[in-house]
Design a protein around this motif. Sequence first.
Motif, mmCIF file in Angstrom:
data_model
loop_
_atom_site.group_PDB
_atom_site.id
_atom_site.type_symbol
_atom_site.label_atom_id
_atom_site.label_comp_id
_atom_site.label_asym_id
_atom_site.label_seq_id
_atom_site.Cartn_x
_atom_site.Cartn_y
_atom_site.Cartn_z
ATOM 1 N N GLN A 294 79.771 59.353 19.330
ATOM 2 C CA GLN A 294 79.157 60.219 18.028
ATOM 3 C C GLN A 294 78.838 61.623 18.656
ATOM 4 O OE1 GLN A 294 76.763 58.504 15.030
ATOM 5 N NE2 GLN A 294 77.257 56.592 15.667
ATOM 6 N N GLY A 295 78.168 61.533 19.898
ATOM 7 C CA GLY A 295 77.928 62.843 20.468
ATOM 8 C C GLY A 295 79.309 63.724 21.012
ATOM 9 N N VAL A 296 80.208 63.072 21.546
ATOM 10 C CA VAL A 296 81.426 63.629 21.792
ATOM 11 C C VAL A 296 81.885 64.377 20.748
ATOM 12 C CG1 VAL A 296 83.736 63.194 22.624
ATOM 13 C CG2 VAL A 296 81.870 62.269 23.999
ATOM 14 N N GLN A 297 82.174 63.564 19.487
ATOM 15 C CA GLN A 297 82.737 63.980 18.222
ATOM 16 C C GLN A 297 82.045 65.306 18.005
ATOM 17 O OE1 GLN A 297 82.683 60.521 15.838
ATOM 18 N NE2 GLN A 297 84.480 59.932 16.470
ATOM 19 N N GLN A 298 80.550 65.312 17.878
ATOM 20 C CA GLN A 298 79.995 66.351 17.763
ATOM 21 C C GLN A 298 80.242 67.804 18.226
ATOM 22 O OE1 GLN A 298 75.619 66.433 15.852
ATOM 23 N NE2 GLN A 298 75.595 64.385 16.949
ATOM 24 N N LEU A 299 80.009 67.484 19.700
ATOM 25 C CA LEU A 299 80.365 68.582 20.582
ATOM 26 C C LEU A 299 81.820 69.223 20.387
ATOM 27 C CD1 LEU A 299 79.491 70.438 22.737
ATOM 28 C CD2 LEU A 299 80.211 68.774 24.494
ATOM 29 N N LEU A 300 82.772 68.266 20.341
ATOM 30 C CA LEU A 300 84.205 68.712 19.891
ATOM 31 C C LEU A 300 84.341 69.498 18.684
ATOM 32 C CD1 LEU A 300 86.337 65.587 21.098
ATOM 33 C CD2 LEU A 300 86.035 67.895 22.391
ATOM 34 N N SER A 301 83.616 69.195 17.751
ATOM 35 C CA SER A 301 83.668 69.811 16.420
ATOM 36 C C SER A 301 83.170 71.033 16.732
ATOM 37 C CB SER A 301 82.850 69.149 15.409
ATOM 38 O OG SER A 301 83.414 67.805 15.176
ATOM 39 N N ALA A 302 82.054 71.478 17.546
ATOM 40 C CA ALA A 302 81.560 72.713 17.791
ATOM 41 C C ALA A 302 82.449 73.621 18.606
ATOM 42 C CB ALA A 302 80.210 72.611 18.580
ATOM 43 N N ILE A 303 83.276 72.942 19.460
ATOM 44 C CA ILE A 303 84.254 73.503 20.210
ATOM 45 C C ILE A 303 85.229 73.874 19.464
ATOM 46 C CG2 ILE A 303 85.830 73.396 22.287
ATOM 47 C CD1 ILE A 303 83.723 71.914 23.566
ATOM 48 N N HIS A 304 85.747 73.125 18.829
ATOM 49 C CA HIS A 304 87.082 73.318 17.876
ATOM 50 C C HIS A 304 86.836 74.204 16.789
ATOM 51 C CE1 HIS A 304 88.633 69.112 18.584
ATOM 52 N NE2 HIS A 304 89.105 70.016 19.796
ATOM 53 N N ALA A 305 85.616 74.680 16.590
ATOM 54 C CA ALA A 305 85.138 75.670 15.394
ATOM 55 C C ALA A 305 85.543 76.971 15.870
ATOM 56 C CB ALA A 305 83.881 75.392 14.942
ATOM 57 N N GLY A 343 76.032 62.995 25.552
ATOM 58 C CA GLY A 343 75.163 61.624 25.588
ATOM 59 C C GLY A 343 73.715 62.280 25.132
ATOM 60 N N LEU A 344 73.239 63.521 25.425
ATOM 61 C CA LEU A 344 72.007 63.890 25.250
ATOM 62 C C LEU A 344 72.204 63.981 23.365
ATOM 63 C CD1 LEU A 344 71.302 66.775 27.486
ATOM 64 C CD2 LEU A 344 69.995 64.737 27.262
ATOM 65 N N MET A 345 72.962 64.380 22.861
ATOM 66 C CA MET A 345 73.252 64.533 21.490
ATOM 67 C C MET A 345 73.110 63.137 20.896
ATOM 68 S SD MET A 345 76.079 67.260 20.673
ATOM 69 C CE MET A 345 76.084 68.907 21.782
ATOM 70 N N GLY A 346 74.041 62.304 21.509
ATOM 71 C CA GLY A 346 74.267 61.029 20.780
ATOM 72 C C GLY A 346 74.214 60.933 19.332
ATOM 73 N N ALA A 347 73.679 60.165 18.640
ATOM 74 C CA ALA A 347 73.486 59.947 17.183
ATOM 75 C C ALA A 347 72.264 60.600 16.470
ATOM 76 C CB ALA A 347 73.672 58.625 16.736
ATOM 77 N N VAL A 348 71.388 61.198 17.382
ATOM 78 C CA VAL A 348 70.448 61.815 17.014
ATOM 79 C C VAL A 348 69.920 63.281 16.936
ATOM 80 C CG1 VAL A 348 69.028 59.774 17.323
ATOM 81 C CG2 VAL A 348 69.089 61.510 19.039
ATOM 82 N N TRP A 349 70.739 63.979 17.683
ATOM 83 C CA TRP A 349 70.754 65.499 17.645
ATOM 84 C C TRP A 349 72.171 66.117 17.418
ATOM 85 C CZ3 TRP A 349 66.421 68.431 18.979
ATOM 86 C CH2 TRP A 349 65.220 67.743 19.310
ATOM 87 N N GLY A 350 72.060 67.229 16.670
ATOM 88 C CA GLY A 350 73.170 67.976 16.296
ATOM 89 C C GLY A 350 73.562 69.087 17.306
ATOM 90 N N ALA A 351 74.949 69.232 17.511
ATOM 91 C CA ALA A 351 75.527 70.390 18.062
ATOM 92 C C ALA A 351 75.316 71.693 17.510
ATOM 93 C CB ALA A 351 77.094 70.063 18.440
ATOM 94 N N PRO A 352 75.003 72.891 18.479
ATOM 95 C CA PRO A 352 74.787 74.171 18.026
ATOM 96 C C PRO A 352 76.251 74.663 17.877
ATOM 97 C CG PRO A 352 74.147 74.213 20.144
ATOM 98 C CD PRO A 352 74.639 72.691 19.844
ATOM 99 N N LEU A 436 68.156 62.840 24.030
ATOM 100 C CA LEU A 436 67.245 64.030 24.215
ATOM 101 C C LEU A 436 65.993 63.423 23.782
ATOM 102 C CD1 LEU A 436 66.795 66.709 25.139
ATOM 103 C CD2 LEU A 436 67.319 68.002 22.747
ATOM 104 N N ASP A 437 66.121 62.670 22.804
ATOM 105 C CA ASP A 437 64.808 62.071 22.604
ATOM 106 C C ASP A 437 64.114 61.301 23.631
ATOM 107 O OD1 ASP A 437 64.690 62.716 19.775
ATOM 108 O OD2 ASP A 437 64.735 60.799 18.854
ATOM 109 N N ASP A 438 64.941 60.501 24.487
ATOM 110 C CA ASP A 438 64.198 59.653 25.614
ATOM 111 C C ASP A 438 63.982 60.783 26.684
ATOM 112 O OD1 ASP A 438 65.115 57.552 24.395
ATOM 113 O OD2 ASP A 438 67.339 57.700 25.062
ATOM 114 N N VAL A 439 64.738 61.930 26.740
ATOM 115 C CA VAL A 439 64.651 62.876 28.132
ATOM 116 C C VAL A 439 63.176 63.617 27.651
ATOM 117 C CG1 VAL A 439 65.382 64.906 28.928
ATOM 118 C CG2 VAL A 439 66.865 63.221 28.733
ATOM 119 N N LEU A 440 63.015 63.962 26.200
ATOM 120 C CA LEU A 440 61.800 64.597 25.983
ATOM 121 C C LEU A 440 60.594 63.865 26.216
ATOM 122 C CD1 LEU A 440 62.679 66.789 22.949
ATOM 123 C CD2 LEU A 440 62.603 67.375 25.264
ATOM 124 N N ALA A 441 60.730 62.210 25.819
ATOM 125 C CA ALA A 441 59.624 61.423 26.156
ATOM 126 C C ALA A 441 59.277 61.457 27.686
ATOM 127 C CB ALA A 441 59.942 60.250 25.784
#
Length: 484
Positions: A294-305, A343-352, A436-441
Amino acid sequence: MYQPQPLSTPPGSLAVRLAGLATSNQLTIYAGAGISAADPTSLPGAKSLANLIWRKLSPLMDLGDVDEWDLLCVANAVAAHPAGSQLLRQTVLGVADMTGASFNYAHEVVALLLCEGVATVLEMNYDNCIERAAQPEIPMVVRTPTELLHGSSSALMKVHGCATLPQTMLVTSADLEGVGFWADAIVRANLSQNHFVFIGIGSVADYVQASLETVVGAVGNEHLYLVDPALADWEVAEPPLDWKVLLGDLPLEQRVASPAEEFCDALLRAYVLTVCQSLAETVDGFPPEHPQKQGVQQLLSAIHAVDGVKALRWLRGISWGYAPGTSVASSAVTLEVLVALSGLMGAVWGAPALGSEVMGFSPLTNSAHDERFDVMPLLSGHGARGPAVVKEAERRVAMARRSGDLSTDAPVLVVAGGHLGSLGSAELQAGRMSNLDDVLADARRTMDGLAFDLIGSSEPSHLIDGPAAGHILYVRAGSIGEVS
């Protein structure tokens, strides 16, 4: 003005083929006046330049009965007068803004391929638009044999000279007959060894014709490609196009009747999409619900845009230690950092949206956070040491704060890849499946052991408003993200 296509637009089979050759260092681009004709550059081609020179000088000197639209005829007539050669070059620079004209999208594409070190670039034009389009990078330029001797294989070869060194400009018949041995040798060598793309060239110089005839006679024309809108009249033009006379049996699929910007756009999209394909392949074996996928798909969507230039400028912008001529797109560190960001995005953070070196991750509904968090990827080349990476990261964060890309008190997570050694006490320990949730913790726990200037009475564990505000944290890219 040309509007580039996003990376989501398929580039086509020819662009994919040529991008593959570029990745294998088997591509040469020979650029002519057509690449500088489009808006906003709008520099004159040979005929228009001839007319501009004639109109400027004919009232001041006897140019005889010359064709005012034939550049060689006008140039030869001017050069025949005392001090005519110097006057000719001075006039060329006076009637056309060779050093100040705005560069266009095709210039940016060629400049980036040059900076990536994946294309040999030869240029007939006097202008310096390609060089300026590479900014903030500064590619090496060859205008003379001495510069070639001290240059590199990734330099821009100005085979007809450059406006930045007027005495090198080849304008008259005598100039072209005495074309530098180095330029002639480079053209011959690349015609023999590489796949060769002529972009925006209508009139073929005699020395190029001679080289083409020799090479085609020896190895055929399967490695030659032409790009120019005039090629649409290949069968009907009268008199016949120079290229038709020279390469009459060139197959249709090797003749691209498109403007330079459209062709270059497709070529760069195909090149950048190789990075996207490599990233997508890292999660091929994962099910759709896997966080990494899911994180890869989010990042790819941001790049493809975004378009190819914006994507590749972003990749080169987040890199450090990659000199012009060194590829970022094909670097293993690039893929490592992209996997970590996914990986940082995963299913809980969105790509800018891509663009800035600072990426503002946005929490999704299932995140433990409700505010944006800034992430700065940093790709280091040549095995940079940890302390040097920290120093570079601090410089970039300071620049981002000054430019407004990062607020003064915002903490930032630097995702560093390609370095050797520790990143110091602010380096966080993250596991393969950490988001990113885990890293911030982990950041909160790390901050408990760091010294801060306590200001106010905010909750100590709050990364945005607490005493840790504005702090730089680090995570090693190679420690985050899974691959299938």
